[in-house]
Write a protein that holds these residues in place. Structure first.
Motif, short mmCIF file in Angstrom:
data_model
loop_
_atom_site.label_atom_id
_atom_site.label_comp_id
_atom_site.label_asym_id
_atom_site.label_seq_id
_atom_site.Cartn_x
_atom_site.Cartn_y
_atom_site.Cartn_z
N ILE A 1 0.82 -1.22 0.00
CA ILE A 1 0.00 0.00 0.00
C ILE A 1 0.85 1.27 0.00
O ILE A 1 2.05 1.24 0.30
CB ILE A 1 -0.94 0.04 1.23
CG1 ILE A 1 -0.13 0.00 2.53
CG2 ILE A 1 -1.97 -1.06 1.19
CD1 ILE A 1 -0.84 0.61 3.70
N ALA A 2 0.19 2.36 -0.35
CA ALA A 2 0.78 3.70 -0.16
C ALA A 2 -0.32 4.55 0.47
O ALA A 2 -1.51 4.31 0.24
CB ALA A 2 1.21 4.30 -1.49
N VAL A 3 0.10 5.51 1.28
CA VAL A 3 -0.88 6.32 2.01
C VAL A 3 -0.65 7.80 1.73
O VAL A 3 0.48 8.30 1.76
CB VAL A 3 -0.78 6.08 3.54
CG1 VAL A 3 -1.87 6.87 4.26
CG2 VAL A 3 -0.88 4.60 3.85
N GLU A 4 -1.77 8.46 1.43
CA GLU A 4 -1.76 9.90 1.28
C GLU A 4 -2.54 10.47 2.46
O GLU A 4 -3.66 10.03 2.74
CB GLU A 4 -2.46 10.24 -0.04
CG GLU A 4 -2.32 11.66 -0.49
CD GLU A 4 -3.19 11.92 -1.72
OE1 GLU A 4 -4.43 11.81 -1.61
OE2 GLU A 4 -2.62 12.22 -2.78
N VAL B 1 1.73 12.39 0.21
CA VAL B 1 2.15 11.01 0.45
C VAL B 1 2.97 10.95 1.74
O VAL B 1 3.84 11.79 1.97
CB VAL B 1 3.00 10.48 -0.74
CG1 VAL B 1 3.57 9.11 -0.42
CG2 VAL B 1 2.16 10.43 -2.01
N VAL B 2 2.65 9.97 2.58
CA VAL B 2 3.47 9.74 3.77
C VAL B 2 4.44 8.61 3.43
O VAL B 2 4.01 7.47 3.20
CB VAL B 2 2.61 9.30 4.98
CG1 VAL B 2 3.48 9.17 6.23
CG2 VAL B 2 1.47 10.28 5.21
N PRO B 3 5.73 8.91 3.34
CA PRO B 3 6.68 7.84 2.98
C PRO B 3 6.60 6.68 3.97
O PRO B 3 6.37 6.89 5.17
CB PRO B 3 8.04 8.53 3.05
CG PRO B 3 7.75 9.99 2.93
CD PRO B 3 6.40 10.19 3.56
N ARG B 4 6.77 5.50 3.45
CA ARG B 4 6.64 4.28 4.25
C ARG B 4 7.44 4.35 5.56
O ARG B 4 6.95 3.96 6.62
CB ARG B 4 7.15 3.11 3.41
CG ARG B 4 6.84 1.74 3.89
CD ARG B 4 7.28 0.75 2.83
NE ARG B 4 6.81 1.17 1.51
CZ ARG B 4 5.63 0.83 1.02
NH1 ARG B 4 4.85 0.02 1.68
NH2 ARG B 4 5.24 1.27 -0.16
N GLU C 1 -6.02 8.55 2.13
CA GLU C 1 -6.27 7.68 0.97
C GLU C 1 -5.25 6.55 1.09
O GLU C 1 -4.05 6.80 1.14
CB GLU C 1 -6.06 8.42 -0.36
CG GLU C 1 -7.10 9.48 -0.67
CD GLU C 1 -8.44 8.91 -1.16
OE1 GLU C 1 -8.54 7.68 -1.36
OE2 GLU C 1 -9.38 9.71 -1.31
N ILE C 2 -5.75 5.34 1.17
CA ILE C 2 -4.86 4.18 1.23
C ILE C 2 -5.07 3.38 -0.05
O ILE C 2 -6.17 2.90 -0.32
CB ILE C 2 -5.17 3.30 2.46
CG1 ILE C 2 -5.14 4.16 3.74
CG2 ILE C 2 -4.17 2.15 2.56
CD1 ILE C 2 -5.43 3.40 5.02
N VAL C 3 -4.00 3.28 -0.83
CA VAL C 3 -4.15 2.67 -2.17
C VAL C 3 -3.23 1.48 -2.34
O VAL C 3 -2.24 1.32 -1.61
CB VAL C 3 -3.89 3.69 -3.29
CG1 VAL C 3 -4.86 4.85 -3.23
CG2 VAL C 3 -2.44 4.18 -3.26
#
Lengths: 277, 66
Positions: B32-35, B40-43, B58-60
């Motif tokens: 996933i990636a999270v905005e 964007v919040v880096p992992r 937003e979790i994509v």
């Protein structure tokens, strides 16, 4: 004859060097197993994916990524479903974040789609240009889905697009290449003093002959999804697309004969037996 | 407190970090990636990112596409 014996340049797409000129999508398959088998049959090294909200409740808990060999395929994330530049930029950044985490080489590029409306899914050239400008600034290698309009294509290249990818016809329409002359002009403009600039036909491809046609026009590659995923027998069509891509490329490299109005005999005109009366 | 995840309003514990939320949602953090509020919040920052009231997330993930 194996393709290894063919005298062709490697296909450089940005920082990526590819042996297959076919890029295939991962959408619309009825099962992940069928997708896997079709990807394999296509011989493609690059596969496209979309970025979407993670479902909060998933009965099966399956993810596309469970079915993709990340050591084998370079992922090309798209911005499909975006109707303005801002959303496309956000989606591109999110896709990069995922691929960086997965350490996939596709983290440094994106297929930009900024669409004009849902009915035609035709690209919005102004939004596409705006997104391209920003994403190039962000350090992305931008592969631009666009119309077959040569002027737009040129503007996208000038904005720093790594590749311009004109549509043969609308996405998923299977109409093939409707205006080969526009593709020819795109190629002429984009490759002027820059013969290795990559031009890829993206969208509308319905069958193997469409792929061959794109390659015979002098395109560097073809990107397709529905043509394989929507075929009755996806895996066999994937084989067909792979062969068509190679055949079209070799046909282009070979230098075709000019078209003539009248016939020219292939067999000797001398030594024919006396004609019956 | 209330936050919005993928368009749905949700009640979460005060002081929850993004990494804890992802774990509670039983998502594979690698996929996933999270905005958060459009950034964007880096992992690497998920563990230190403390969520706040009215955050928009937003979790994509990646899905099949062309």
């Amino acid at each position: 004859m194996s393709t290894a014996t063919i005298n062709d340049k490697p296909f450089n797409l940005g920082t990526h060097t590819l042996s297959s000129r076919l890029i295939v999508g991962t959408g619309k398959y009825s099962s992940f197993d069928l997708m896997q088998e079709s990807l394999e049959a296509s011989g493609s090294e690059v596969i496209t994916v979309a970025v979407r909200r993670e479902r909060l409740i998933d009965s099966e808990g399956r993810n596309l990524l469970d079915y993709i060999d990340l050591d084998r395929y370079t992922i090309l994330p798209n911005t499909a479903g975006c109707f303005n530049a801002d959303d496309a930029i956000r989606v591109a950044r999110l896709g990069r974040e995922i691929l960086e985490g997965l350490e996939n080489p596709g983290a440094n590029w994106v297929k930009v789609e900024v669409l004009g409306d849902k009915r035609t899914l035709l690209p919005d050239p102004i939004g596409t240009l705006a997104a391209t400008e920003q994403l190039v600034k962000d350090g992305f290698q931008v592969l631009c889905y666009t119309t077959d309009d040569p002027i737009t294509a040129k503007r996208l290249k000038d904005a720093g697009a790594t590749s311009v990818m004109p549509a043969g016809s609308p996405i998923g329409s299977g109409q093939g290449i409707l205006n080969p002359n526009n593709i020819r002009i795109c190629l002429e403009y984009l490759k002027e003093n820059d013969p290795d600039y990559p031009v890829i036909v993206d969208a509308g491809v319905g069958c193997a002959s469409d792929v061959a046609m794109a390659m015979e026009l002098g395109c560097d590659g073809v990107l397709l999804n529905t043509g394989i995923a929507g075929a009755k027998d996806c895996v066999t069509m994937a084989h067909a697309m792979r062969h068509a891509c190679i055949a079209g490329r070799l046909s282009y490299l070979s230098g075709r004969i000019p078209k003539k109005l009248y016939a020219t005999a292939s067999s000797p005109t001398e030594g024919v037996i006396s004609a019956s009366k | 407190m209330q936050i919005t995840i993928n368009g749905d309003e949700r009640q979460i514990d005060d002081g929850l970090t993004l990494a804890q939320l992802v774990s509670q949602l039983k998502m594979n953090p690698k996929f996933i990636a999270v905005e958060r509020n459009r950034e964007v919040v880096p992992r690497a920052e998920h563990v230190t990112c403390t969520l706040e009231e009215n955050d928009q997330l937003e979790i994509v993930t990646l899905v099949g596409g062309g």
